[in-house]
Structures are given as C-alpha cells and as structure tokens.
Design a protein around this motif. Structure first.
Motif, PDB file in Angstrom:
ATOM      1  N   THR A 205       0.854  -1.186   0.000  1.00  0.00           N
ATOM      2  CA  THR A 205       0.000   0.000   0.000  1.00  0.00           C
ATOM      3  C   THR A 205       0.893   1.240   0.000  1.00  0.00           C
ATOM      4  OG1 THR A 205      -0.002  -0.003   2.401  1.00  0.00           O
ATOM      5  CG2 THR A 205      -1.826  -1.143   1.316  1.00  0.00           C
ATOM      6  N   GLY A 206       0.354   2.361  -0.445  1.00  0.00           N
ATOM      7  CA  GLY A 206       1.163   3.577  -0.425  1.00  0.00           C
ATOM      8  C   GLY A 206       0.332   4.834  -0.512  1.00  0.00           C
TER       9      GLY A 206
ATOM     10  N   ALA B 162      -2.654   4.643  -3.212  1.00  0.00           N
ATOM     11  CA  ALA B 162      -2.161   4.519  -4.591  1.00  0.00           C
ATOM     12  C   ALA B 162      -2.779   3.286  -5.257  1.00  0.00           C
ATOM     13  CB  ALA B 162      -0.639   4.416  -4.591  1.00  0.00           C
ATOM     14  N   ALA B 163      -3.042   3.380  -6.558  1.00  0.00           N
ATOM     15  CA  ALA B 163      -3.632   2.259  -7.297  1.00  0.00           C
ATOM     16  C   ALA B 163      -2.728   1.032  -7.189  1.00  0.00           C
ATOM     17  CB  ALA B 163      -3.817   2.641  -8.755  1.00  0.00           C
TER      18      ALA B 163
ATOM     19  N   ILE C 261       3.192   0.946  -6.342  1.00  0.00           N
ATOM     20  CA  ILE C 261       4.372   0.859  -5.451  1.00  0.00           C
ATOM     21  C   ILE C 261       5.367  -0.173  -6.005  1.00  0.00           C
ATOM     22  CG2 ILE C 261       5.057   0.715  -2.996  1.00  0.00           C
ATOM     23  CD1 ILE C 261       3.110   2.994  -3.601  1.00  0.00           C
ATOM     24  N   ILE C 262       5.038  -0.762  -7.144  1.00  0.00           N
ATOM     25  CA  ILE C 262       5.865  -1.745  -7.856  1.00  0.00           C
ATOM     26  C   ILE C 262       6.529  -2.790  -6.952  1.00  0.00           C
ATOM     27  CG2 ILE C 262       6.207  -0.529 -10.049  1.00  0.00           C
ATOM     28  CD1 ILE C 262       8.845   0.567  -8.950  1.00  0.00           C
TER      29      ILE C 262
ATOM     30  N   LYS D 168       7.768  -3.977   3.789  1.00  0.00           N
ATOM     31  CA  LYS D 168       9.056  -3.610   3.195  1.00  0.00           C
ATOM     32  C   LYS D 168       9.212  -4.083   1.755  1.00  0.00           C
ATOM     33  CE  LYS D 168      12.204  -1.876   4.404  1.00  0.00           C
ATOM     34  NZ  LYS D 168      12.117  -1.035   3.233  1.00  0.00           N
ATOM     35  N   ASN D 169      10.255  -3.550   1.105  1.00  0.00           N
ATOM     36  CA  ASN D 169      10.581  -3.905  -0.271  1.00  0.00           C
ATOM     37  C   ASN D 169      10.881  -5.398  -0.388  1.00  0.00           C
ATOM     38  OD1 ASN D 169      11.516  -1.347   0.782  1.00  0.00           O
ATOM     39  ND2 ASN D 169      11.959  -0.812  -1.320  1.00  0.00           N
TER      40      ASN D 169
END
Lengths: 337, 234
Positions: free
Chosen positions: A86-87, A262-263, A267-268, A311-312
C-alpha cells in the motif's frame, strides 16, 4: 573458481517454457528482439525470474497436453493472490527550516522508519502495519525544483513577519527560492496488504504484444483493510507534521479517493502470483520454489511470496533465490531432477 | 570482444576479485567511459538515441517566439549580486527542449505567448519584443500575481505560472543555478552528519553513544576487511 561458464542471452523475450511428454521442462522458446525470430534453448533445469507478473504470464502461456491451464496450474492458483504494497504520501513546509545553513545532505532523505509502530496494533481497524519514509533535505535541484511559487511563496516571511506575495518575478522571487531550499518535509507510508484470491492476473484472450505473445489482464481491488490503513497513515502524517511545526500542504484525501491509496501496482512491489505451499491444491510451488507439477522448473522472483511485509521484496527474493540455488545443486547431485 | 564475451569476463572477474570497487579503474577504462559520456550516448539504447537525435534536430519556437521567451525568462530570474540571469544560464534552450520533450506544454505556451502579444498590441500598439522594458513590466504585473489579478487576466496568469515554473526550474538546475542555491552534495565518502553548530541552532546535538558508533570522517576511505566466512574482521 572456473571462469567463462556463463552464456548470457540478451534481447531474448521468452514466450513459453517447453515441456516433454512427461510434463517436464526441456528448455524455453524465445523471440530475439533484434531479428524477431523464434529460438529454442534446451535445459536440464529452467529457473524463471522474470518478475512476478511476467513469470506468471510465461507459465500461463506454456500450455500443453499435460498442462492445459498453463504450466503447473491444475490448482488454478497461478496468477492469483497478486498483491502490492500500500502507499500514500503527504508533504509539509517547515518555517523553522527557511534560510538553512548549507551542508552536504545527500542520502539523508528516504530513510524507512518503523513508525508509528509504537502504537498498540490490536486497537486498529486494520490488520498488519506500515512504515513511513521521510524525505526532504538539500538535495541536488532536479526537474520540478522551484515549481509552485504561485501557491507556496506566501509561506516565506520577511524580518518583520510579512509574507511574500504568491507568484511574482525578479530578484525577490529568486531570493525567496534560495530561502526556501531544504524546507520541505515529506512522508510516504508503505504498508502491508492482505493477499486475496480474487486479486489476480490472467491471459487476455484478445490481445498480444509486438512479439505476438498474449498479454496479461489485471483484476485487483483494495479491501477495507488497505483503505483503513491509508486513512491511518494520513492521520499519522498530519500528527507528526503538525507536531514538528510544519505547515500542511495540500489536503488530506478522503474516502472518495480511498484515502489517497495509490492504485494497485503503483508501489511496484508486485508479488504472490505463483505462491509457494505444501499443498499442491492451493499453491503453485513448494517451499523450495520448485513447481509442484514440473520438478525441474523453479521460480526465483517474488511470485513465490505468500505474503509480504510492508518492506521492499528484493532482499527476500535474494534470500529465497539463494535457498533455491542450493536446493537445485543438491537435487542435481542426487539425480532427482 | 563482443558483448557476450564481455559479460563472461565481467561475471568471472567480479566473482574472482570480490567486488569491482576493490579493483579500481585503469586509465584506459576511464578514458573510454569519458568518451562515451561526452558523446551523449551513455546508457542509451539505439532506439533512444534515435528519439533523442530527432528531438534535438527539431525546432519548435519561431525566432519571434524565442525572443519573447527570453525576455520573460530574464524578467522572472534576472542577474543579481549572486549569479547570472536565466537567459545566460541557457533557460531559453531548456524551455525549447521541454516543449519538444513534453508535447502537452506546446499548446498552452504557444497560445500564451500569442495571448501576451495580443495584450501588448492592444495596450501599447506594438509587439512585446519592441515595447520598452518599463512597458513590459506593466503587462507582466497584470499576470504575475495570481492572488490579486483581474479576472480577465486569468489566461495570462495561468500562462505566467507555467513560465515561472519552467524558468525557475531551468535556472536552478543549471550549473550556475546549482552553485547559486548552494548545493554541496555529490561528494562520495564525504558525509559527516549535520554540523554541530546547525544542530545547536535547533536546540539539538548528537549524543556521545551515536558519535562513538558512527564512522569517523578520517576513516572514510578505509575499506572493511572480510574474513573467509564473510564476517567483518577489521
């Protein structure tokens, strides 16, 4: 250490994994981007690491008699449980940081901080959590620097407290931009979403890319968990920004925009499309990221993730790839694959 | 050596020597990379080079339009005690590039320039290029102040907001502009935290424990030594 043992094929767009009459992988078929011709490469073991969605696409496109729904997909789970982080973001202006002393602040912004998890998780109206990435500082001016003086110049005040007029031109404008340098503070919330069976990608039955390969379609909706989380992020941003004496810029988004969430995909951090698990009925890969129904096929991107934290995903991809690599060597030595 | 061979050597080399950073760059390599960067081809695929070349060869603004852009640019960011003005910093060429690279700017900027010309003819019976600097400021004052502008000037306000954005960003991202703003980064291994006197100004300071644990600036070029098991030994 032996040298020169790697053959790297670049500009190679893989269309499908090839299989034999037993359903085992025998190599890949790819289109050379330069001459637009088809080529085949034979292999004892095939490892897909094309990024979660593209790996699912290759597997879904690899249909054969033994794999009619795509490779290792009798469960129908391939492409499903797709999820992204999420972002949402907010920004403020810090009057205390006008007229800053110049010094090197490269690399200062962007720190990922586990705030606000000083709170009690149980009292929240959403599961899991998020971190905040704080940004700002006296970075190298890039495109966009100096924009917005038609609305933001008024935050600069002179010695007696009179605000500058918005907009304008000339030496006074030039000087106000200097004074404002490094006085913006921003926050980006990045959180965990809940994987859903109904969020998925599948093959578009009508559309191909320029290599003639069928493309993916995406079906993805946020649930109330993520929307509530975004609301909490914005409340926290405002609390922190206001608490440190910042002027809030922009407006707090409301439910009409899912609280500024964000859609999906923005956040890729797309993961989960070929999830791992012990039960072949509900997963595509086993715990070593080996395909349940094609023992010499492995996936070493984030497709294998069952969930992901806030996290990433990259470091987890690296760790799991390492584990899979060791397993492949072990299995080859034992002649199991 | 072809590309595939290159990558073979690269893969073998990095594994054998640990990390590229410890091997350093031979003078020949430095020379080669500098020539690639100078040719403007760094990191570009053949397709991108083609797009870039076409973009650079195109012209958007007429000479007349370009003159108005230059005049407006210099009004927005003029020369002062600290630095040169926008035109000398190359902002006109920057805006010419931007309108080609981002075609959505083309209509509002071309239309805005035309609108300003119309205003100039209606007010002073001459082109913006020909009227006096004082007359130009009279016109600019009608469109430069968004909060107090007359309602029939809003077309001009919107245009001038866009021009202000592009001129300010064009100037402060130029070499002279970056010097003007006082950016002091882009110095690998040169970061030593926030200066003590800056922290003091905000009523803050680093604590002794942090200072003790952090890298000393005099040790900035020391490379960590790893043991056989990947543990740090010095």
């Amino acid at each position: 250490m032996q040298k020169g043992k790697v053959e790297l094929y670049t500009d190679a767009m893989v269309r499908e994994v090839l299989t034999d009459e037993k359903g085992m992988a025998t190599g890949v078929l790819y289109i050379d981007k330069k001459d637009m011709k088809e080529y085949k490469i034979g292999a004892k073991v095939v490892v897909l690491a094309a990024s979660a969605c593209e790996t699912a696409r290759i597997m879904l496109n690899s249909k054969s008699k033994l794999h009619p729904n795509g490779l290792s997909n009798s469960s129908g789970v391939l492409g499903r449980y797709l999820h992204d982080s999420t972002g949402t973001d907010r920004m403020g202006f810090m009057p205390e940081l006008v007229d800053r002393t110049r010094y090197n602040e490269d690399g200062v912004g962007g720190l990922h901080v586990y705030s606000p998890w000083w709170l009690d998780n149980k009292k929240l109206n959403f599961p899991r959590g998020y971190h905040i990435e704080y940004w700002g500082g006296m970075g190298m001016p890039s495109y966009g620097f100096g924009f917005g003086m038609d609305t933001m110049r008024k935050y600069i005040t002179d010695e007696v407290g009179n605000p500058s007029p918005n907009g304008g031109y000339g030496p006074a404008l030039k000087n106000d931009i200097r004074r404002m340098y490094g006085s913006m503070i921003g926050m980006s919330g990045r959180g965990e979403s809940i994987p859903q069976y109904d969020n998925y990608c599948d093959i578009d039955p009508e559309t191909v890319d320029k290599f003639g390969i069928p493309v993916l379609r995406f079906h993805y909706n946020w649930t109330k968990h993520e929307v509530n989380q975004a609301k909490h992020m914005h409340e926290t941003f405002e609390e922190i920004l206001t608490g440190m004496g910042a002027v809030l810029l922009g407006k707090k988004p409301d439910e009409t925009t899912q609280n500024g969430l964000a859609a999906p995909g923005r956040i890729i951090h797309e993961v989960g499309t070929s999830r791992m698990g012990d039960d072949p009925k509900t997963s595509v890969l086993n715990k070593y990221a080996q395909a349940h129904e094609c023992k010499n096929l492995f996936v070493t991107d984030a497709g294998s993730f069952v969930s992901q934290a806030d996290k990433n995903p990259t470091w987890t991809i690296l760790a799991l790839s390492w584990r899979t690599s060791e397993y492949i060597i072990d299995q080859l030595k034992k002649q199991n694959i | 050596m072809d590309r595939r061979e290159n990558i073979k050597v690269l893969l073998a080399g990095t594994v054998a020597t640990g990390f590229l950073i410890s091997s350093g760059c031979a003078p020949d390599d430095i020379k080669k990379s500098e020539s690639i960067i100078a040719a403007g081809l760094y990191g570009r695929t053949p397709k991108e080079i083609e797009v870039d070349s076409k973009l650079m060869a195109d012209t958007f603004f007429s000479d007349h339009e370009k003159k108005i852009v230059s005049l407006i640019s210099e009004i927005i960011i003029p020369k002062d005690d600290v630095s040169i003005g926008a035109t000398e910093a190359g902002v006109t060429d920057f805006i010419e590039f931007m309108v080609k690279d981002y075609p959505k700017f083309q209509l509002p900027i071309r239309g805005g320039l035309m609108w300003l010309e119309n205003l100039s003819w209606a007010t002073f019976d001459n082109s913006f290029v020909v009227i006096t600097p004082e007359q130009r400021i009279i016109l600019v004052d009608k469109i430069a102040w968004p909060d107090t502008a007359e309602e029939d000037m809003l077309y001009g306000v919107k245009f001038f907001n866009l021009m202000r954005n592009l001129v300010c960003t064009g100037f402060f991202t130029s070499k002279e502009g970056i010097k003007d703003i006082g950016y002091v980064g882009n110095r690998p291994n040169q970061w030593d935290g926030v200066p003590a006197e800056v922290l003091k100004k905000h009523g803050l300071s680093y604590d002794e424990k942090t200072l003790k644990e952090c890298l000393k600036i005099e040790d900035q070029h020391k490379i960590v030594q790893w043991g056989e098991k990947g543990n740090i030994i010095g």
